[in-house]
Write an enzyme that holds these catalytic residues in place. Sequence first.
Site, PDB file in Angstrom:
ATOM      1  N   GLU A 148      29.736  78.995  26.509  1.00  9.22           N
ATOM      2  CA  GLU A 148      30.287  80.574  25.978  1.00  9.22           C
ATOM      3  C   GLU A 148      29.182  80.979  25.374  1.00  9.22           C
ATOM      4  OE1 GLU A 148      34.248  80.534  25.652  1.00  9.22           O
ATOM      5  OE2 GLU A 148      34.740  79.359  27.243  1.00  9.22           O
ATOM      6  N   ASN A 168      28.243  75.934  30.436  1.00 10.28           N
ATOM      7  CA  ASN A 168      29.100  75.981  30.418  1.00 10.28           C
ATOM      8  C   ASN A 168      29.693  77.428  30.302  1.00 10.28           C
ATOM      9  OD1 ASN A 168      32.436  74.784  32.256  1.00 10.28           O
ATOM     10  ND2 ASN A 168      32.905  74.350  30.058  1.00 10.28           N
ATOM     11  N   HIS A 227      39.875  79.383  34.615  1.00 10.58           N
ATOM     12  CA  HIS A 227      40.651  79.527  33.708  1.00 10.58           C
ATOM     13  C   HIS A 227      41.097  80.603  35.048  1.00 10.58           C
ATOM     14  CE1 HIS A 227      40.167  76.588  30.831  1.00 10.58           C
ATOM     15  NE2 HIS A 227      39.405  77.231  30.151  1.00 10.58           N
ATOM     16  N   GLU A 263      37.290  73.171  34.116  1.00 12.01           N
ATOM     17  CA  GLU A 263      38.757  73.504  33.146  1.00 12.01           C
ATOM     18  C   GLU A 263      40.044  74.413  33.787  1.00 12.01           C
ATOM     19  OE1 GLU A 263      37.408  75.725  29.274  1.00 12.01           O
ATOM     20  OE2 GLU A 263      35.855  75.248  28.934  1.00 12.01           O
ATOM     21  N   ASP A 267      42.313  75.597  35.824  1.00 14.66           N
ATOM     22  CA  ASP A 267      44.060  75.459  35.496  1.00 14.66           C
ATOM     23  C   ASP A 267      44.414  77.653  35.270  1.00 14.66           C
ATOM     24  OD1 ASP A 267      44.178  77.354  33.102  1.00 14.66           O
ATOM     25  OD2 ASP A 267      44.590  76.099  31.599  1.00 14.66           O
TER      26      ASP A 267
HETATM   27  O1  9MR Z   1      42.260  73.375  24.743  1.00 12.56           O
HETATM   28  C1  9MR Z   1      41.087  73.840  23.637  1.00 12.56           C
HETATM   29  C2  9MR Z   1      42.429  74.260  22.526  1.00 12.56           C
HETATM   30  O2  9MR Z   1      43.084  72.923  22.277  1.00 12.56           O
HETATM   31  C3  9MR Z   1      41.595  74.583  21.416  1.00 12.56           C
HETATM   32  O3  9MR Z   1      42.408  74.788  20.306  1.00 12.56           O
HETATM   33  C4  9MR Z   1      40.420  75.254  21.306  1.00 12.56           C
HETATM   34  C5  9MR Z   1      39.676  76.050  20.307  1.00 12.56           C
HETATM   35  O4  9MR Z   1      38.991  74.407  20.519  1.00 12.56           O
HETATM   36  O5  9MR Z   1      39.878  75.172  22.442  1.00 12.56           O
HETATM   37  C6  9MR Z   1      40.586  74.937  23.476  1.00 12.56           C
HETATM   38  O6  9MR Z   1      39.321  74.570  24.669  1.00 12.56           O
HETATM   39  C7  9MR Z   1      38.866  75.994  25.358  1.00 12.56           C
HETATM   40  C8  9MR Z   1      37.560  75.233  26.210  1.00 12.56           C
HETATM   41  O7  9MR Z   1      36.727  74.183  24.717  1.00 12.56           O
HETATM   42  C9  9MR Z   1      36.210  76.198  25.931  1.00 12.56           C
HETATM   43  N1  9MR Z   1      36.539  76.607  27.098  1.00 12.56           N
HETATM   44  C10 9MR Z   1      37.896  77.827  27.125  1.00 12.56           C
HETATM   45  C11 9MR Z   1      38.928  76.354  26.862  1.00 12.56           C
HETATM   46  C12 9MR Z   1      40.430  77.228  25.843  1.00 12.56           C
HETATM   47  O8  9MR Z   1      40.546  78.089  25.438  1.00 12.56           O
END
Ligand code: 9MR
Length: 356
Positions: A163, A204, A240, A270, A272
Amino acid sequence: MKRFFVALILAMLVSACGISEATTRQMTPTELGLSSLRTLAQNRGISIGTAVDVKPFRKEPLYNSVLAHEFNLLVPENQMKFALLHPERDTYDFKDADAMVAFAKANDMQVRGHTLLWHLSVPRWLSEGNFTRDELMDILRDHIYTVVGHYRGSIIAWDVLNEAIDANGYIKDSIWQRVIGPEYIDLAFRWAHEADPQARLFYNDYGAERRGQKADALYNFVKGMLERGVPINGVGLQMHVGLTASPDPQEFADNLKRLAALGLDVDITEMDVLIQNSKVKGSLEKKFAEQGRLYGENFQVCVSAPNCKAFVIWGFTDKYNWAVSFTGRPDKPLILDESYRPKPAYNALLKVLSEK
Ligand code: 9MR
């Protein structure tokens, strides 16, 4: 004799209360109605994966048995992020991530590494360290060499960078960008490649599945890297989405195609489908049906594209999903319900894999 009667009475009580054998012991994936996505995926040469949440992974055997039964690719949801893996300048904490890699090995699963660099995962010692450019480059190189080196041979693909660009293609603010400058990106990929030449290296990001500004920004960003000779193998599209916010399948397919023309793979990393905030009104049943249709539609685009070889969902049971921590509202975005039973989304993935 006395013990025999106690046992007999207990057995009679259990049966009188209607407690079946299945509820007194852990149910198996088959008893839950699961068929094994991974078996079908394997036959089609596809990796089907999920993010793994450390809490249930550590304490809930059913979580792990469903995980191993359904998926051939595992992604630690948080445990390989910079701030968790490298909590102090001279301390690395591999414990949880190692446990997941060991689990994957024991169950013949591959592992995706997520993620070496993310502006939202920066430990305090780093953000408050007032490091010079040279120091920060040393820290970054050390982190990448140490982490990628630690898992050399165990990780099929790394999300090297997560990101990092906005919809205009500008590199987002981060300590790396501020102190090192945009070269941090090429350096990170080069160092990751040096540390494990076999690992596939990915950029990503979210919101770039449909055609549009972000997708164009991402395309130009990775094209630029290739032109500079940076070792990048693919793009992770997170996917997402929501019930009324899922990409048009043709646009998504076109995006995969133009990235393929650059020689890049695309992993769905990722996926969902959030059901909150949607314009789909009516019963949960109706929402789940639409959710299933979207899982199936997007998965179908991936399996039909020669450069889309891995499809990862961001968790698998609604019991543990990231949506509530992010949106502040509960949701049911995944393919199995809270009791690990298949939702229409599960059946939709199964159907895609069962058809030629
Ligand atoms: O699902 C993840 C959540 O448990 C964490 O608190 C958060 C912060 O580290 O990150 C979430 O995963 C993210 C991923 O690493 C990158 N893309 C977005 C995901 C959802 O926010």
